[in-house]
Write a protein that holds these residues in place. Structure first.
Motif, PDB file in Angstrom:
ATOM      1  N   ASN A 244       0.818  -1.232   0.000  1.00  0.00           N
ATOM      2  CA  ASN A 244       0.000   0.000   0.000  1.00  0.00           C
ATOM      3  C   ASN A 244       0.850   1.280   0.000  1.00  0.00           C
ATOM      4  O   ASN A 244       0.302   2.385   0.062  1.00  0.00           O
ATOM      5  CB  ASN A 244      -0.942   0.014   1.214  1.00  0.00           C
ATOM      6  CG  ASN A 244      -0.197   0.269   2.516  1.00  0.00           C
ATOM      7  OD1 ASN A 244       1.013   0.044   2.584  1.00  0.00           O
ATOM      8  ND2 ASN A 244      -0.898   0.732   3.534  1.00  0.00           N
ATOM      9  N   GLY A 245       2.189   1.130  -0.012  1.00  0.00           N
ATOM     10  CA  GLY A 245       3.060   2.306  -0.060  1.00  0.00           C
ATOM     11  C   GLY A 245       3.615   2.742   1.287  1.00  0.00           C
ATOM     12  O   GLY A 245       4.419   3.675   1.357  1.00  0.00           O
ATOM     13  N   ASP A 246       3.211   2.087   2.376  1.00  0.00           N
ATOM     14  CA  ASP A 246       3.844   2.370   3.677  1.00  0.00           C
ATOM     15  C   ASP A 246       5.302   1.909   3.615  1.00  0.00           C
ATOM     16  O   ASP A 246       5.619   0.906   2.963  1.00  0.00           O
ATOM     17  CB  ASP A 246       3.151   1.599   4.812  1.00  0.00           C
ATOM     18  CG  ASP A 246       1.742   2.089   5.110  1.00  0.00           C
ATOM     19  OD1 ASP A 246       1.369   3.164   4.613  1.00  0.00           O
ATOM     20  OD2 ASP A 246       1.016   1.376   5.852  1.00  0.00           O
ATOM     21  N   VAL A 247       6.158   2.624   4.358  1.00  0.00           N
ATOM     22  CA  VAL A 247       7.596   2.384   4.245  1.00  0.00           C
ATOM     23  C   VAL A 247       8.237   2.166   5.614  1.00  0.00           C
ATOM     24  O   VAL A 247       8.110   3.019   6.504  1.00  0.00           O
ATOM     25  CB  VAL A 247       8.262   3.589   3.541  1.00  0.00           C
ATOM     26  CG1 VAL A 247       9.761   3.601   3.759  1.00  0.00           C
ATOM     27  CG2 VAL A 247       7.962   3.557   2.044  1.00  0.00           C
ATOM     28  N   ALA A 248       8.921   1.039   5.772  1.00  0.00           N
ATOM     29  CA  ALA A 248       9.741   0.838   6.982  1.00  0.00           C
ATOM     30  C   ALA A 248      11.137   1.360   6.709  1.00  0.00           C
ATOM     31  O   ALA A 248      11.716   1.088   5.648  1.00  0.00           O
ATOM     32  CB  ALA A 248       9.796  -0.643   7.345  1.00  0.00           C
ATOM     33  N   ASN A 249      11.649   2.119   7.640  1.00  0.00           N
ATOM     34  CA  ASN A 249      13.026   2.596   7.536  1.00  0.00           C
ATOM     35  C   ASN A 249      13.538   2.786   8.961  1.00  0.00           C
ATOM     36  O   ASN A 249      12.818   2.574   9.944  1.00  0.00           O
ATOM     37  CB  ASN A 249      13.095   3.903   6.727  1.00  0.00           C
ATOM     38  CG  ASN A 249      14.525   4.253   6.334  1.00  0.00           C
ATOM     39  OD1 ASN A 249      15.259   3.399   5.837  1.00  0.00           O
ATOM     40  ND2 ASN A 249      14.956   5.470   6.585  1.00  0.00           N
ATOM     41  N   LYS A 250      14.799   3.181   9.068  1.00  0.00           N
ATOM     42  CA  LYS A 250      15.442   3.313  10.380  1.00  0.00           C
ATOM     43  C   LYS A 250      14.594   4.134  11.350  1.00  0.00           C
ATOM     44  O   LYS A 250      13.994   5.139  10.965  1.00  0.00           O
ATOM     45  CB  LYS A 250      16.827   3.959  10.173  1.00  0.00           C
ATOM     46  CG  LYS A 250      17.682   4.102  11.413  1.00  0.00           C
ATOM     47  CD  LYS A 250      17.873   2.816  12.151  1.00  0.00           C
ATOM     48  CE  LYS A 250      18.494   1.714  11.343  1.00  0.00           C
ATOM     49  NZ  LYS A 250      18.462   0.386  11.987  1.00  0.00           N
ATOM     50  N   ILE A 251      14.592   3.713  12.593  1.00  0.00           N
ATOM     51  CA  ILE A 251      13.824   4.389  13.636  1.00  0.00           C
ATOM     52  C   ILE A 251      14.150   5.904  13.619  1.00  0.00           C
ATOM     53  O   ILE A 251      15.321   6.290  13.534  1.00  0.00           O
ATOM     54  CB  ILE A 251      14.137   3.755  15.029  1.00  0.00           C
ATOM     55  CG1 ILE A 251      13.177   4.253  16.088  1.00  0.00           C
ATOM     56  CG2 ILE A 251      15.591   3.927  15.443  1.00  0.00           C
ATOM     57  CD1 ILE A 251      11.821   3.615  16.011  1.00  0.00           C
ATOM     58  N   GLY A 252      13.103   6.699  13.655  1.00  0.00           N
ATOM     59  CA  GLY A 252      13.281   8.153  13.579  1.00  0.00           C
ATOM     60  C   GLY A 252      12.813   8.720  12.249  1.00  0.00           C
ATOM     61  O   GLY A 252      12.559   9.924  12.132  1.00  0.00           O
ATOM     62  N   THR A 253      12.655   7.850  11.256  1.00  0.00           N
ATOM     63  CA  THR A 253      12.220   8.320   9.927  1.00  0.00           C
ATOM     64  C   THR A 253      10.814   8.910   9.999  1.00  0.00           C
ATOM     65  O   THR A 253      10.517   9.949   9.385  1.00  0.00           O
ATOM     66  CB  THR A 253      12.246   7.147   8.923  1.00  0.00           C
ATOM     67  OG1 THR A 253      13.572   6.619   8.877  1.00  0.00           O
ATOM     68  CG2 THR A 253      11.816   7.590   7.536  1.00  0.00           C
ATOM     69  N   TYR A 254       9.940   8.239  10.747  1.00  0.00           N
ATOM     70  CA  TYR A 254       8.546   8.694  10.861  1.00  0.00           C
ATOM     71  C   TYR A 254       8.480  10.126  11.417  1.00  0.00           C
ATOM     72  O   TYR A 254       7.741  10.971  10.894  1.00  0.00           O
ATOM     73  CB  TYR A 254       7.791   7.705  11.753  1.00  0.00           C
ATOM     74  CG  TYR A 254       6.362   8.064  12.080  1.00  0.00           C
ATOM     75  CD1 TYR A 254       5.485   8.533  11.103  1.00  0.00           C
ATOM     76  CD2 TYR A 254       5.876   7.902  13.384  1.00  0.00           C
ATOM     77  CE1 TYR A 254       4.171   8.845  11.407  1.00  0.00           C
ATOM     78  CE2 TYR A 254       4.562   8.203  13.702  1.00  0.00           C
ATOM     79  CZ  TYR A 254       3.713   8.679  12.712  1.00  0.00           C
ATOM     80  OH  TYR A 254       2.419   8.991  13.021  1.00  0.00           O
ATOM     81  N   SER A 255       9.275  10.407  12.448  1.00  0.00           N
ATOM     82  CA  SER A 255       9.276  11.768  13.018  1.00  0.00           C
ATOM     83  C   SER A 255       9.721  12.788  11.987  1.00  0.00           C
ATOM     84  O   SER A 255       9.170  13.896  11.905  1.00  0.00           O
ATOM     85  CB  SER A 255      10.226  11.870  14.224  1.00  0.00           C
ATOM     86  OG  SER A 255      10.150  10.730  15.010  1.00  0.00           O
ATOM     87  N   SER A 256      10.722  12.433  11.177  1.00  0.00           N
ATOM     88  CA  SER A 256      11.195  13.362  10.139  1.00  0.00           C
ATOM     89  C   SER A 256      10.098  13.604   9.112  1.00  0.00           C
ATOM     90  O   SER A 256       9.904  14.738   8.641  1.00  0.00           O
ATOM     91  CB  SER A 256      12.411  12.801   9.408  1.00  0.00           C
ATOM     92  OG  SER A 256      13.486  12.705  10.276  1.00  0.00           O
TER      93      SER A 256
END
Ligand code: MRU
Length: 355
Positions: A244-256
């Protein structure tokens, strides 16, 4: 990319059943290449993060499978291979590329059936092809991504999604390297990336080797610079992209991503299509690796007298919680830069480039 001016890859097949890789935990203070003599050692190198980063561990998983094919006794060949695949898969849970690399070599072995010698050769060829494909895809990502930087020259990135995290070029940093080589003057704000400091230790080192102007910032300074109008674009990598286009990346990415959206700054994800997991419907279905709290409670580094030491930076009776990744919802992502072009982070966009 270049180390002291010499072109180099992150990990490669060294012949006679050996895999060679850059020993990443020693960077930026010492550059060393280490040999992995068998697939167990290669698996341990992935687990202990001697090699890390989605594309790099995908390539290493593939090379580990090729080692297993060389090591496997003729009698129990296929049982040995199945055991090696399971051991390599168990090293890290989040990055899709790891499973892609292992499965690609496994399929090449299975295609040869009972022809063991051909299976060994096919495994080595398939592993080398995974490495070459990773490097080629990342180079293409640079070509598609560089035009975005023509009038957005102050870039922010999180973690290390440069060439050390792949076989060559990198994902998020590939557009930076392409534009820089084309003469565009860029400035990169490098998030430190607690707790393993992939930003301050790896991204900063890589950028320095390529001569790209940059500054390391604390992770909690990113929002400040976004709000101040100092950052024109954020580009990060990815460990797994859901259907669906959600992306896992290094912790802290979501806050950015939240801070970028709040301040009207474009937020791009760069990844080869080998990072897309069509069998993972949404970000909620992505397994998030929980690592040892020692990574959080201690700091590692080089003492002035040249020793690699760790020091406790927290109360001796405190515990930590250490998720290695987070998920950024598709709605916060401006676009996904792949080797096939830039696509929206939507089910249709993902399906249009997925392998
Ligand atoms: O835990 P690591 O160092 O293997 O982290 C993976 C990553 O390199 C990052 O999350 C990166 O931004 C993804 S792109 C390789």
């Amino acid at each position: 990319m270049r180390v002291d001016g010499v072109p180099m890859r992150t990990v490669w097949w060294a012949g006679r059943g050996r895999v060679r890789m850059i020993n990443q935990p020693l960077l930026p203070h010492r550059f060393e290449v280490v040999d992995m003599p068998d697939y167990h050692a290669t698996a341990e190198a992935i687990r202990s993060m001697v090699v890390r980063g989605a594309g790099a561990i995908g390539a290493t998983g593939a090379l580990g499978m090729a080692q297993a094919a060389v090591e496997a006794p003729e009698k129990d060949f296929h049982a040995f291979i199945a055991q090696a695949a399971s051991e390599l898969r168990g090293t890290r849970p989040t990055a899709q590329n790891l499973f892609y690399g292992i499965n690609t070599v496994l399929a090449a072995i299975e295609r040869e059936g009972a022809a063991i010698n051909q299976a060994r050769e096919a495994a080595i060829a398939a592993a080398n092809a995974v490495c070459d494909d990773d490097a080629a895809c990342c180079e293409r990502i640079g070509e598609f991504g560089a035009p975005l930087l023509a009038d957005r020259r102050r870039v922010n990135t999180h973690c290390n999604a440069g060439w050390l995290a792949f076989v060559d070029w990198g994902s998020a940093l590939s557009p930076v390297y392409r534009a820089h080589r084309d003469g565009v003057k860029l400035f990169v704000y490098v998030d430190e990336t607690r707790p393993r400091q992939q930003g301050s230790q790896l991204t900063a080192w890589e950028l320095g080797q390529e001569g790209v102007d940059h500054a390391i910032i604390a992770d909690n300074a990113t929002g400040h610079y976004l709000k101040a109008g100092a950052i024109d674009v954020v580009i990060v990598g990815s460990d797994r992209i859901a259907a669906n286009g959600d992306v896992a990346n290094k912790i802290g990415t979501y806050s950015s991503a939240l801070a970028a959206r709040a301040n009207g700054v474009p937020f791009y994800v760069a990844a080869p299509t080998t990072t897309i997991a069509t069998h993972t419907p949404t970000g909620d279905d992505i397994p998030i690796e929980e690592r040892s709290d020692e990574e959080l409670l201690y700091a590692w580094g080089w003492s002035d007298d040249g020793h690699f030491i760790r020091v406790r930076t927290s109360p001796s009776n405190s515990r930590g919680k250490n998720p290695a990744f987070d998920v950024t919802p598709a709605a916060l992502i401006t676009g996904i830069i792949t080797e096939k072009g830039i696509v929206p982070a939507t089910p249709e966009g993902i399906a249009s480039v997925a392998r």
